[in-house]
Motif scaffolding. Structure first.
Motif, PDB file in Angstrom:
ATOM      1  N   ASN A 124      84.771 122.385 -52.669  1.00 37.84           N
ATOM      2  CA  ASN A 124      85.486 122.643 -53.921  1.00 37.84           C
ATOM      3  C   ASN A 124      85.851 124.115 -54.054  1.00 37.84           C
ATOM      4  O   ASN A 124      86.970 124.466 -54.466  1.00 37.84           O
ATOM      5  CB  ASN A 124      84.642 122.200 -55.106  1.00 37.84           C
ATOM      6  N   LYS A 125      84.931 125.006 -53.701  1.00 40.32           N
ATOM      7  CA  LYS A 125      85.209 126.439 -53.791  1.00 40.32           C
ATOM      8  C   LYS A 125      86.300 126.855 -52.811  1.00 40.32           C
ATOM      9  O   LYS A 125      87.156 127.691 -53.134  1.00 40.32           O
ATOM     10  CB  LYS A 125      83.921 127.227 -53.540  1.00 40.32           C
ATOM     11  N   LEU A 126      86.285 126.273 -51.609  1.00 36.47           N
ATOM     12  CA  LEU A 126      87.330 126.581 -50.634  1.00 36.47           C
ATOM     13  C   LEU A 126      88.692 126.105 -51.122  1.00 36.47           C
ATOM     14  O   LEU A 126      89.709 126.797 -50.932  1.00 36.47           O
ATOM     15  CB  LEU A 126      86.988 125.941 -49.286  1.00 36.47           C
ATOM     16  N   TRP A 127      88.721 124.945 -51.765  1.00 34.52           N
ATOM     17  CA  TRP A 127      89.979 124.454 -52.309  1.00 34.52           C
ATOM     18  C   TRP A 127      90.474 125.369 -53.428  1.00 34.52           C
ATOM     19  O   TRP A 127      91.682 125.646 -53.523  1.00 34.52           O
ATOM     20  CB  TRP A 127      89.809 123.027 -52.835  1.00 34.52           C
ATOM     21  N   TYR A 128      89.574 125.826 -54.283  1.00 36.66           N
ATOM     22  CA  TYR A 128      89.958 126.753 -55.353  1.00 36.66           C
ATOM     23  C   TYR A 128      90.546 128.033 -54.749  1.00 36.66           C
ATOM     24  O   TYR A 128      91.538 128.573 -55.237  1.00 36.66           O
ATOM     25  CB  TYR A 128      88.748 127.084 -56.234  1.00 36.66           C
ATOM     26  N   PHE A 129      89.917 128.526 -53.670  1.00 38.87           N
ATOM     27  CA  PHE A 129      90.411 129.744 -53.019  1.00 38.87           C
ATOM     28  C   PHE A 129      91.817 129.518 -52.459  1.00 38.87           C
ATOM     29  O   PHE A 129      92.716 130.355 -52.620  1.00 38.87           O
ATOM     30  CB  PHE A 129      89.458 130.165 -51.901  1.00 38.87           C
ATOM     31  N   GLU A 130      92.020 128.373 -51.798  1.00 37.85           N
ATOM     32  CA  GLU A 130      93.327 128.088 -51.216  1.00 37.85           C
ATOM     33  C   GLU A 130      94.394 127.937 -52.300  1.00 37.85           C
ATOM     34  O   GLU A 130      95.498 128.490 -52.189  1.00 37.85           O
ATOM     35  CB  GLU A 130      93.254 126.816 -50.370  1.00 37.85           C
ATOM     36  N   LEU A 131      94.071 127.199 -53.364  1.00 39.56           N
ATOM     37  CA  LEU A 131      95.042 126.999 -54.437  1.00 39.56           C
ATOM     38  C   LEU A 131      95.322 128.294 -55.183  1.00 39.56           C
ATOM     39  O   LEU A 131      96.450 128.535 -55.637  1.00 39.56           O
ATOM     40  CB  LEU A 131      94.532 125.922 -55.399  1.00 39.56           C
ATOM     41  N   GLY A 132      94.282 129.145 -55.332  1.00 37.08           N
ATOM     42  CA  GLY A 132      94.498 130.448 -55.961  1.00 37.08           C
ATOM     43  C   GLY A 132      95.416 131.334 -55.133  1.00 37.08           C
ATOM     44  O   GLY A 132      96.270 132.051 -55.665  1.00 37.08           O
ATOM     45  N   THR A 133      95.252 131.276 -53.815  1.00 38.48           N
ATOM     46  CA  THR A 133      96.127 132.047 -52.926  1.00 38.48           C
ATOM     47  C   THR A 133      97.566 131.550 -53.028  1.00 38.48           C
ATOM     48  O   THR A 133      98.520 132.344 -53.082  1.00 38.48           O
ATOM     49  CB  THR A 133      95.627 131.931 -51.476  1.00 38.48           C
ATOM     50  N   THR A 134      97.732 130.229 -53.062  1.00 41.10           N
ATOM     51  CA  THR A 134      99.077 129.658 -53.187  1.00 41.10           C
ATOM     52  C   THR A 134      99.726 130.082 -54.494  1.00 41.10           C
ATOM     53  O   THR A 134     100.917 130.425 -54.533  1.00 41.10           O
ATOM     54  CB  THR A 134      99.000 128.122 -53.112  1.00 41.10           C
ATOM     55  N   GLU A 135      98.943 130.079 -55.581  1.00 40.80           N
ATOM     56  CA  GLU A 135      99.477 130.486 -56.881  1.00 40.80           C
ATOM     57  C   GLU A 135      99.863 131.964 -56.871  1.00 40.80           C
ATOM     58  O   GLU A 135     100.878 132.365 -57.466  1.00 40.80           O
ATOM     59  CB  GLU A 135      98.444 130.211 -57.978  1.00 40.80           C
ATOM     60  N   THR A 136      99.081 132.789 -56.171  1.00 39.00           N
ATOM     61  CA  THR A 136      99.408 134.216 -56.079  1.00 39.00           C
ATOM     62  C   THR A 136     100.751 134.422 -55.395  1.00 39.00           C
ATOM     63  O   THR A 136     101.564 135.266 -55.811  1.00 39.00           O
ATOM     64  CB  THR A 136      98.302 134.952 -55.308  1.00 39.00           C
ATOM     65  N   LEU A 137     101.003 133.660 -54.354  1.00 39.25           N
ATOM     66  CA  LEU A 137     102.249 133.810 -53.600  1.00 39.25           C
ATOM     67  C   LEU A 137     103.445 133.239 -54.349  1.00 39.25           C
ATOM     68  O   LEU A 137     104.550 133.792 -54.292  1.00 39.25           O
ATOM     69  CB  LEU A 137     102.116 133.127 -52.229  1.00 39.25           C
ATOM     70  N   SER A 138     103.250 132.143 -55.053  1.00 39.99           N
ATOM     71  CA  SER A 138     104.374 131.482 -55.723  1.00 39.99           C
ATOM     72  C   SER A 138     104.646 132.036 -57.117  1.00 39.99           C
ATOM     73  O   SER A 138     105.793 132.013 -57.576  1.00 39.99           O
ATOM     74  CB  SER A 138     104.122 129.971 -55.808  1.00 39.99           C
ATOM     75  N   SER A 139     103.591 132.518 -57.824  1.00 42.49           N
ATOM     76  CA  SER A 139     103.741 133.088 -59.177  1.00 42.49           C
ATOM     77  C   SER A 139     104.548 132.160 -60.083  1.00 42.49           C
ATOM     78  O   SER A 139     105.597 132.518 -60.619  1.00 42.49           O
ATOM     79  CB  SER A 139     104.401 134.467 -59.108  1.00 42.49           C
ATOM     80  N   THR A 140     104.073 130.943 -60.255  1.00 38.10           N
ATOM     81  CA  THR A 140     104.809 129.948 -61.039  1.00 38.10           C
ATOM     82  C   THR A 140     104.871 130.283 -62.528  1.00 38.10           C
ATOM     83  O   THR A 140     105.695 129.718 -63.245  1.00 38.10           O
ATOM     84  CB  THR A 140     104.151 128.567 -60.873  1.00 38.10           C
ATOM     85  N   CYS A 141     104.020 131.191 -62.981  1.00 35.21           N
ATOM     86  CA  CYS A 141     103.972 131.499 -64.414  1.00 35.21           C
ATOM     87  C   CYS A 141     104.396 132.939 -64.711  1.00 35.21           C
ATOM     88  O   CYS A 141     104.000 133.517 -65.737  1.00 35.21           O
ATOM     89  CB  CYS A 141     102.572 131.246 -64.963  1.00 35.21           C
ATOM     90  N   LYS A 142     105.184 133.556 -63.824  1.00 39.92           N
ATOM     91  CA  LYS A 142     105.603 134.944 -64.061  1.00 39.92           C
ATOM     92  C   LYS A 142     106.559 135.007 -65.243  1.00 39.92           C
ATOM     93  O   LYS A 142     107.181 134.010 -65.626  1.00 39.92           O
ATOM     94  CB  LYS A 142     106.243 135.519 -62.807  1.00 39.92           C
ATOM     95  N   ASN A 143     106.694 136.220 -65.812  1.00 38.37           N
ATOM     96  CA  ASN A 143     107.535 136.447 -66.995  1.00 38.37           C
ATOM     97  C   ASN A 143     107.140 135.518 -68.150  1.00 38.37           C
ATOM     98  O   ASN A 143     107.984 134.916 -68.825  1.00 38.37           O
ATOM     99  CB  ASN A 143     109.013 136.263 -66.652  1.00 38.37           C
ATOM    100  N   LEU A 144     105.837 135.422 -68.351  1.00 40.31           N
ATOM    101  CA  LEU A 144     105.311 134.535 -69.398  1.00 40.31           C
ATOM    102  C   LEU A 144     105.843 134.917 -70.777  1.00 40.31           C
ATOM    103  O   LEU A 144     106.093 134.056 -71.622  1.00 40.31           O
ATOM    104  CB  LEU A 144     103.777 134.597 -69.379  1.00 40.31           C
ATOM    105  N   HIS A 145     106.026 136.225 -71.019  1.00 42.91           N
ATOM    106  CA  HIS A 145     106.412 136.697 -72.340  1.00 42.91           C
ATOM    107  C   HIS A 145     107.785 136.182 -72.754  1.00 42.91           C
ATOM    108  O   HIS A 145     108.106 136.153 -73.952  1.00 42.91           O
ATOM    109  CB  HIS A 145     106.408 138.236 -72.368  1.00 42.91           C
ATOM    110  N   GLU A 146     108.607 135.764 -71.785  1.00 42.21           N
ATOM    111  CA  GLU A 146     109.932 135.271 -72.115  1.00 42.21           C
ATOM    112  C   GLU A 146     109.909 133.826 -72.599  1.00 42.21           C
ATOM    113  O   GLU A 146     110.891 133.352 -73.190  1.00 42.21           O
ATOM    114  CB  GLU A 146     110.839 135.380 -70.883  1.00 42.21           C
TER     115      GLU A 146
END
Length: 746
Positions: free
Chosen positions: A561-583
């Protein structure tokens, strides 16, 4: 099939009606009894099979020769034999062995109504269908109403069940009559089928006394019987039946009762004395006697002699866990004080059938069959809820240990029943504690259930936590640790005894979707206990949740589970699906707009009720000393970052902390201690958030995808929680903590 719907019995009842019923010729003139030939015919039609004559005879005799108090038990034995025979098994009773003696049943008749009622009792149908069967059985004139004489017959049937349970029928009879009177809603002296079903379904004692609430009836019936479990023993252990040592492949093994630790070989269980503890009493009393069991392991005598006790040379009390030589038993008081854990144990003498004591019978409609009262001594009985699915097999082990250490009536398996039965049982105990063994979700479940109990002012019991599994942010905040590591449960109970209560805020969250046509997931909760977040952290949690639902076999260990969290966190860092949240988000705290565009770009926001998130991270951080620092609300506290830097976080100040998250990397840095905290945005009492696109969100670790919406968060209530004792630390760590003690708060 004996488990067919009760409608089958309703159909068969019509065959007893003249003139065309197939069983009419076997009835007596008053149509109340049936002969043996008619009984044989009835059994064939009901079971749909030809049964051996000896089984039919046993069923018939159980009604013809036994007293009313014995019919229920002997009928159940006979039905068990019928089931075994239909399944190709040998009958359990030696009395069923065939013989060549001819038996004559000429002139012997059995009453029809008890027969049909007991068959209905054993059917696997709904209580509503069973109530309908009883109604038609006792509606002798088939006019669709129960008159006074017919109601008397039902009362007698309930008294039979009460005598079988060994209850005080002298006190019970007037209460039953009052219950039957209350069912007559229009007070016209007769009861219609609609009144009967409506009153019966809302009156628990009525269902139990008619034998229809099978869960509660079976629970009471099995009280005092051993609960056998296979165990492996690391120390020399002896069988309580044959007195020889337990041996087996891979070590010593045998069957041990989970309630009293009576131990036996598998081959010896049939000869074991079925004398386990009683978990409740027929009526309330103050004195509890010792429950002595042969001591099958060496020990020391609790009497004045204080010498060693050899195997089977003494006794052990299940409640107080004291040992004594057989010759020393007369010198020990017969009254048991419950021993080392008496502060937490609810004695069986203070649990009894509820309707024997209640003055207002209508209160029974929402209560358990049993009720508990406060012991007179200075104790706080502990109500324990265990989620065995939490923490792998930890939950199961904790459940079994607590069942032995306490009264099993205090311990509830949340995988079988919800919190409500336990909370109802303890509702009349003003001084008690609650222990929740599980994760943050389990705690929220119990707290929600407690909200529905009508507690008196300041009488709501405080809640302690035994954390199971991972995360456990609320347990960390309240000093109960991040997880159970097989510590001694007795020590944990002593810590609960010393724990102090504090009040914790809880927050109501209302989500209004802008367009009902938008597709999304339903929010998991409407109450926030720990935290609520939107954006980057919720995105990682949501991805993890979706993957685990799709590929559960890949998430079978903590490390994975921790390894999956690490992998998904890395993917989120690269994709930045929630950038420019303030807009895409507008947020108001206490009516003031928060500008999310100032400073570094944010990818998420979090509302914090406690000081722990993500399994131990403190996003608010510690506060700098300031002469103007205050724990109390300040108007528009979010207007000045200078004010926020000195504001402390407290779980009971009726304020929620709002922080901004820059990225997944920042979250990891805070977890690792590289960065102190997230960006502080506000500390306020109300929050309104408007989103303009779909965002991943999470409440207390449960994620979902939410379409554009308006979110309102307001204070709901405060609940008492128990805070654990601070663990002993070195002098150096103590000095370090004291240096920041004045600027930090729970």
């Amino acid at each position: 099939n004996i488990a067919d719907s009760s409608h089958k019995l309703v159909d068969l009842l019509g065959e007893f009606q003249p003139p065309d019923g197939i069983f009419v010729k076997h009835l007596s003139e008053d149509q109340q009894t049936i002969d043996f030939e008619g009984f044989q015919h009835f059994v064939v039609v009901y079971f749909g099979a030809e049964l051996p004559t000896d089984l039919v005879e046993q069923l018939f005799l159980s009604f013809s020769k036994q007293s009313k108090e014995r019919r229920l038990s002997s009928f159940e034995e006979a039905i068990t034999n019928v089931r075994n025979k239909l399944n190709g098994l040998n009958p359990i009773s030696e009395r069923l062995k065939p013989n060549n003696e001819e038996k004559s049943y000429e002139g012997v008749r059995i009453p029809l109504k008890p027969l049909v009622c007991y068959l209905s009792l054993l059917e696997a149908a709904s209580p509503e269908n069973k109530l309908e069967v009883v109604f038609h059985v006792y509606d002798s004139d088939a006019n669709g109403f129960l008159d006074k004489a017919e109601i008397e017959g039902i009362i007698e049937q309930m008294m039979t069940v009460a005598r079988y349970q060994h209850w005080d029928t002298i006190e019970l009879e007037p209460i039953i009559r009052q219950m039957m009177s209350d069912i007559d809603l229009d007070s016209d002296g007769i009861v219609s089928l609609e009144e009967w079903k409506r009153g019966g379904l809302t009156t628990i004692p009525l269902l139990v006394l008619l034998g229809f609430d099978t869960l509660q009836l079976d629970d009471l019936k099995e009280d005092g019987a051993h609960v056998w479990r296979l165990r492996h023993f690391s120390k020399p252990t002896y069988c309580n039946v044959c007195c020889s040592a337990l041996v087996g492949w891979g070590g010593k093994q045998g069957l041990s009762c989970g309630m009293c630790k009576y131990t036996a070989h598998e081959r010896c269980v049939r000869n074991a004395t079925n004398r386990c503890i009683r978990t409740f009493s027929a009526r309330q009393c103050e004195r509890l006697s010792h429950h002595w069991i042969d001591a099958n392991a060496p020990s020391k005598c609790a009497a004045k002699c204080g010498s060693s006790i050899a195997v089977f040379q003494g006794k052990r009390c299940r409640w107080c866990n004291r040992h004594a030589h057989n010759k020393c038993l007369p010198s020990i008081s017969d009254a048991c004080d419950m021993g080392e854990l008496k502060y937490h144990i609810l004695p069986p003498t203070h649990i009894f059938p509820a309707f024997l004591e209640r003055k207002n019978v209508k209160q029974q409609h929402v209560s358990n069959l049993l009720q508990a009262v406060q012991p007179r001594n200075n104790t706080r009985p502990l109500l324990v809820f265990v989620n065995p699915k939490s923490g792998g097999r930890q939950g199961v082990r904790v459940l079994r240990k607590f069942e032995y250490m306490l009264n099993p009536r205090q311990v509830y398996d949340l995988s079988k029943v919800g919190p409500e039965p336990g909370l109802n049982l303890f509702a009349n105990i003003p001084n008690c504690n609650v222990l929740v063994c599980g994760g943050d979700g389990t705690i929220g479940w119990v707290l929600d259930a407690m909200d529905k109990i009508d507690y008196e002012t300041n009488k709501r019991p405080p809640v302690a936590i035994l954390p199971l599994g991972t995360g456990n942010d609320l347990a960390r905040c309240l000093r109960w640790g991040g997880g159970y590591e097989n510590e001694n449960l007795t020590k944990i109970l002593h810590n609960i005894e010393k724990a102090m209560p504090i009040y914790m805020d809880r927050w109501q969250i209302k989500i209004e979707q802008k367009k009902k046509s938008d597709k999304g997931d339903p929010p998991p909760y409407n109450i926030i206990n720990n935290y609520f977040s939107i954006g980057v952290d919720a995105s990682i949690a949501h991805r993890f949740h979706v993957m685990r639902e799709k590929y559960p076999e890949k998430f079978n260990s903590r490390m994975r589970n921790k390894l999956w969290y690490f992998e998904l966190g890395t993917t989120e860092t690269l994709s930045s699906t929630c950038k420019n949240l303030h807009e895409q988000i507008d947020i108001l705290c206490d009516g003031e707009t928060i500008d999310l565009g100032q400073g570094s770009t944010l990818e998420g926001i979090a509302l914090l009720n406690i000081t722990s998130i993500y399994g131990g991270s403190n996003l608010w951080g510690t506060s700098r000393k300031s002469s103007g620092a205050s724990r109390f609300p300040m108007p528009f506290a979010s207007a000045s970052n200078g004010h926020l830097s000195s504001r402390v976080q407290d779980i009971g100040d009726k304020l929620v902390e709002v922080v901004g998250l820059e990225s997944a990397i920042q979250m990891g840095q805070i977890k690792a201690g590289v960065r102190a905290a997230a960006r502080r945005l506000s500390q306020c009492s109300t929050v309104v958030i408007q989103t303009h696109k779909a965002f991943p969100m999470q409440i207390d670790g449960e994620p979902w995808m939410q379409p554009p919406c308006i979110i309102q968060i307001t204070h709901k209530n405060q609940v008492p929680m128990l805070i654990g004792q601070t663990k002993t630390t070195s002098s150096w760590n103590l000095l370090k903590k004291n240096s920041t003690a004045s600027t930090t708060s729970l």
